[in-house]
Enzyme design. Sequence first.
Site, PDB file in Angstrom:
ATOM      1  N   LYS A  44       0.840  -1.211   0.000  1.00 29.81           N
ATOM      2  CA  LYS A  44       0.000   0.000   0.000  1.00 29.81           C
ATOM      3  C   LYS A  44       0.869   1.253   0.000  1.00 29.81           C
ATOM      4  O   LYS A  44       0.379   2.371   0.094  1.00 29.81           O
ATOM      5  CB  LYS A  44      -0.887   0.049   1.261  1.00 29.81           C
ATOM      6  CG  LYS A  44      -2.058  -0.875   1.264  1.00 29.81           C
ATOM      7  CD  LYS A  44      -3.097  -0.460   2.305  1.00 29.81           C
ATOM      8  CE  LYS A  44      -2.846  -1.012   3.652  1.00 29.81           C
ATOM      9  NZ  LYS A  44      -3.942  -0.766   4.619  1.00 29.81           N
ATOM     10  N   LYS A  46       2.782   1.985   2.429  1.00 23.21           N
ATOM     11  CA  LYS A  46       2.773   2.480   3.822  1.00 23.21           C
ATOM     12  C   LYS A  46       3.832   1.738   4.620  1.00 23.21           C
ATOM     13  O   LYS A  46       4.037   0.532   4.437  1.00 23.21           O
ATOM     14  CB  LYS A  46       1.409   2.157   4.469  1.00 23.21           C
ATOM     15  CG  LYS A  46       0.298   3.148   4.169  1.00 23.21           C
ATOM     16  CD  LYS A  46      -0.923   2.802   5.046  1.00 23.21           C
ATOM     17  CE  LYS A  46      -1.861   3.979   5.157  1.00 23.21           C
ATOM     18  NZ  LYS A  46      -2.968   3.739   6.085  1.00 23.21           N
TER      19      LYS A  46
HETATM   20  N1  C2G Z   1     -10.167   6.389   9.742  1.00 19.21           N
HETATM   21  C1  C2G Z   1     -11.131   7.325  10.127  1.00 19.21           C
HETATM   22  N2  C2G Z   1     -10.750   8.569  10.464  1.00 19.21           N
HETATM   23  C2  C2G Z   1      -9.433   8.930  10.429  1.00 19.21           C
HETATM   24  C3  C2G Z   1      -8.449   7.988  10.052  1.00 19.21           C
HETATM   25  C4  C2G Z   1      -8.837   6.701   9.704  1.00 19.21           C
HETATM   26  O1  C2G Z   1     -12.337   7.011  10.159  1.00 19.21           O
HETATM   27  N3  C2G Z   1      -9.098  10.195  10.772  1.00 19.21           N
HETATM   28  C5  C2G Z   1     -10.608   5.035   9.375  1.00 19.21           C
HETATM   29  C6  C2G Z   1     -10.304   4.696   7.917  1.00 19.21           C
HETATM   30  O2  C2G Z   1     -11.322   5.196   7.061  1.00 19.21           O
HETATM   31  C7  C2G Z   1     -10.306   3.165   7.966  1.00 19.21           C
HETATM   32  C8  C2G Z   1      -9.753   2.870   9.373  1.00 19.21           C
HETATM   33  O3  C2G Z   1      -9.909   4.085  10.144  1.00 19.21           O
HETATM   34  O4  C2G Z   1     -11.639   2.665   7.882  1.00 19.21           O
HETATM   35  C9  C2G Z   1      -8.301   2.481   9.348  1.00 19.21           C
HETATM   36  O5  C2G Z   1      -7.584   3.495   8.674  1.00 19.21           O
HETATM   37  P1  C2G Z   1      -6.090   3.150   8.140  1.00 19.21           P
HETATM   38  O6  C2G Z   1      -5.341   2.481   9.209  1.00 19.21           O
HETATM   39  O7  C2G Z   1      -5.564   4.373   7.475  1.00 19.21           O
HETATM   40  O8  C2G Z   1      -6.412   2.016   7.058  1.00 19.21           O
HETATM   41  P2  C2G Z   1      -6.288   2.138   5.471  1.00 19.21           P
HETATM   42  O9  C2G Z   1      -4.910   2.484   5.085  1.00 19.21           O
HETATM   43  O10 C2G Z   1      -7.395   2.993   5.037  1.00 19.21           O
HETATM   44  O11 C2G Z   1      -6.489   0.596   5.035  1.00 19.21           O
HETATM   45  O12 C2G Z   1      -8.298  -2.979   2.535  1.00 19.21           O
HETATM   46  C10 C2G Z   1      -8.556  -1.735   3.142  1.00 19.21           C
HETATM   47  C11 C2G Z   1      -7.306  -1.102   3.671  1.00 19.21           C
HETATM   48  O13 C2G Z   1      -6.538  -2.019   4.430  1.00 19.21           O
HETATM   49  C12 C2G Z   1      -7.665   0.102   4.525  1.00 19.21           C
END
Ligand code: C2G
Length: 132
Positions: A44, A46
Amino acid sequence: MKRVITYGTYDLLHYGHIALLRRARALGDFLMVALSSDEFNAGKGKRAYFSYEQRKAMLEAVRYVDMVVPERTWGQKSQDIDEYGIDVFVIGDDWVDTFDEQLEGRCEIVYLPRTPEIDASRMKECCDTEEA
Ligand code: C2G
């Protein structure tokens, strides 16, 4: 029992993550988090600060989370829905529509509003600035 699943990296656990998990759990009776592996994160683009095991331990301490499993590929979602008997897929609306094709007809799909102004990258930048 209504089973809910969500996916993510959940690095540097913060109140935006907790707000997502709280609302996700409220959609059913059991919340499973498919947590991005370190290898999947690399895919990703990341690099999480905490390892998969550290991030898993923190999520397992969150009252809204019932079970954590690894997320290893983009395509595993449809198998997960079948394997774990999932009724609801939920994720933040930064992903709106992304998984509809893969999951349409398999389970309910819910995109929840993200919590504004907080994310792991900004937290890292802030620390880097302080160190500088
Ligand atoms: N999230 C949120 N508000 C934020 C940051 C994150 O609601 N300020 C939510 C994201 O939308 C997600 C969850 O928290 O639903 C986890 O966010 P991340 O760890 O950034 O995950 P992400 O990189 O979006 O990975 O297959 C799907 C991916 O693995 C999602």
